[in-house]
Enzyme design. Sequence first.
Site, PDB file in Angstrom:
ATOM      1  N   THR A 197       0.823  -1.215   0.000  1.00 13.50           N
ATOM      2  CA  THR A 197       0.000   0.000   0.000  1.00 13.50           C
ATOM      3  C   THR A 197       0.852   1.259   0.000  1.00 13.50           C
ATOM      4  O   THR A 197       0.504   2.258  -0.644  1.00 13.50           O
ATOM      5  CB  THR A 197      -0.970   0.022   1.191  1.00 13.50           C
ATOM      6  OG1 THR A 197      -0.241   0.039   2.420  1.00 13.50           O
ATOM      7  CG2 THR A 197      -1.882  -1.198   1.174  1.00 13.50           C
ATOM      8  N   VAL A 243      -3.482   4.719   0.716  1.00 14.42           N
ATOM      9  CA  VAL A 243      -4.895   4.446   0.980  1.00 14.42           C
ATOM     10  C   VAL A 243      -5.031   2.933   0.891  1.00 14.42           C
ATOM     11  O   VAL A 243      -5.187   2.367  -0.191  1.00 14.42           O
ATOM     12  CB  VAL A 243      -5.805   5.181  -0.016  1.00 14.42           C
ATOM     13  CG1 VAL A 243      -7.275   4.954   0.334  1.00 14.42           C
ATOM     14  CG2 VAL A 243      -5.494   6.679  -0.024  1.00 14.42           C
ATOM     15  N   HIS A 244      -4.966   2.293   2.044  1.00 11.69           N
ATOM     16  CA  HIS A 244      -4.697   0.866   2.119  1.00 11.69           C
ATOM     17  C   HIS A 244      -5.833  -0.024   1.598  1.00 11.69           C
ATOM     18  O   HIS A 244      -5.646  -0.853   0.710  1.00 11.69           O
ATOM     19  CB  HIS A 244      -4.387   0.482   3.564  1.00 11.69           C
ATOM     20  CG  HIS A 244      -3.443   1.399   4.262  1.00 11.69           C
ATOM     21  ND1 HIS A 244      -2.097   1.440   3.992  1.00 11.69           N
ATOM     22  CD2 HIS A 244      -3.655   2.346   5.224  1.00 11.69           C
ATOM     23  CE1 HIS A 244      -1.507   2.349   4.747  1.00 11.69           C
ATOM     24  NE2 HIS A 244      -2.433   2.916   5.504  1.00 11.69           N
ATOM     25  N   ASP A 245      -6.999   0.122   2.175  1.00 11.16           N
ATOM     26  CA  ASP A 245      -8.051  -0.878   2.009  1.00 11.16           C
ATOM     27  C   ASP A 245      -8.595  -1.036   0.593  1.00 11.16           C
ATOM     28  O   ASP A 245      -8.905  -2.158   0.179  1.00 11.16           O
ATOM     29  CB  ASP A 245      -9.196  -0.591   2.988  1.00 11.16           C
ATOM     30  CG  ASP A 245      -8.742  -0.690   4.440  1.00 11.16           C
ATOM     31  OD1 ASP A 245      -7.736  -1.376   4.697  1.00 11.16           O
ATOM     32  OD2 ASP A 245      -9.380  -0.087   5.306  1.00 11.16           O
ATOM     33  N   MET A 247      -7.143  -1.238  -2.047  1.00  9.07           N
ATOM     34  CA  MET A 247      -6.291  -2.124  -2.837  1.00  9.07           C
ATOM     35  C   MET A 247      -6.822  -3.554  -2.861  1.00  9.07           C
ATOM     36  O   MET A 247      -6.649  -4.280  -3.842  1.00  9.07           O
ATOM     37  CB  MET A 247      -4.858  -2.117  -2.303  1.00  9.07           C
ATOM     38  CG  MET A 247      -4.031  -0.982  -2.828  1.00  9.07           C
ATOM     39  SD  MET A 247      -2.269  -1.328  -2.676  1.00  9.07           S
ATOM     40  CE  MET A 247      -1.639   0.137  -3.484  1.00  9.07           C
TER      41      MET A 247
END
Length: 324
Positions: A197, A243-245, A247
Amino acid sequence: MPIRFVLDCDTGSDDAIAILAAASHPELEAVAITTVGGNVALEHVTANTLSVLDLVGAAVPVYAGADRPFLRPDLPIPRDVLNKDGEFQLARLGFPEPVSTARAENAVDFLTAFFLDDANADVTLVATGPLTNLAVAVTAEPRLAGRIPRLVVMGGAHANGNVTAAAEFNFWADPEAAEVVLSAGIPEVVIVPLDATHSAPLTERDCAEFDAIGSPAAAGAAMLLRHRLAHDQAAAVTASSPVHDPMCVAYLVRPDLFTESVRAFASVETTGDRTVGELLVDTRPWCPEPPNATVALRASVEVYREFLRTAFEAADRDAPRKSA
């Protein structure tokens, strides 16, 4: 046919962007969303989830789940201490109060019944929060692990953590749950850690592009990304923020998102004073344990941006299909 999935999340800002993209993308179908305490308390997670779905008119059923970790009474550092200023993880995200409501059935009961049903053998489970709901479910019903065809989970860090030097927040918040899930025997597990991420952060340019699209989903994502850019300490230097989620849902449509990954035995530290929640990826050729996960290490920011733009551009015209 769209790719069907269930999202298990702890809706803060990046989970919300994942929901906005998933509810809008023409190649994705969110069958249900289950909520878990994590970024914020469960009541706020569930309200945030419903508010985001209402924003884009997506009638996806929501089931509330665990409000505390699998074994521990609270996070290793209580949430009100960890996020004492409440700035980076807002309890509520700034969207209107939800009109829709969560279902009466508990998330754990829903996940168990859903994946034991042969009709759902094609459905991926995407987890972007602590893995408490799933740990409770596979512990109570051991058959469940073999019935989940694929788990894509945002969690861990092969290199540096974020909440501590060793650990990423989701695995740190409930390390015992993460270890239970990784050792449960789910046929296909894909882990999206901070390594991936952080390799594809977003910027103010992305906010401007989302604003130009003009859909409610795009505008909501721009607002949330700007908040992250304003309150991410690293963004002051890099002018960008991971912006992790989203992905995890992007990967469902664009498996070419990850440009480097490793197949290995993955586990989570549950007892170390300084390393609790650490993701251990054993890449030794002589590792005694067989591989149990694919761990993404790098991602393409171009592919990531293309996925988000496609979702947000389709948001308005695709709204009718997204209603269940």
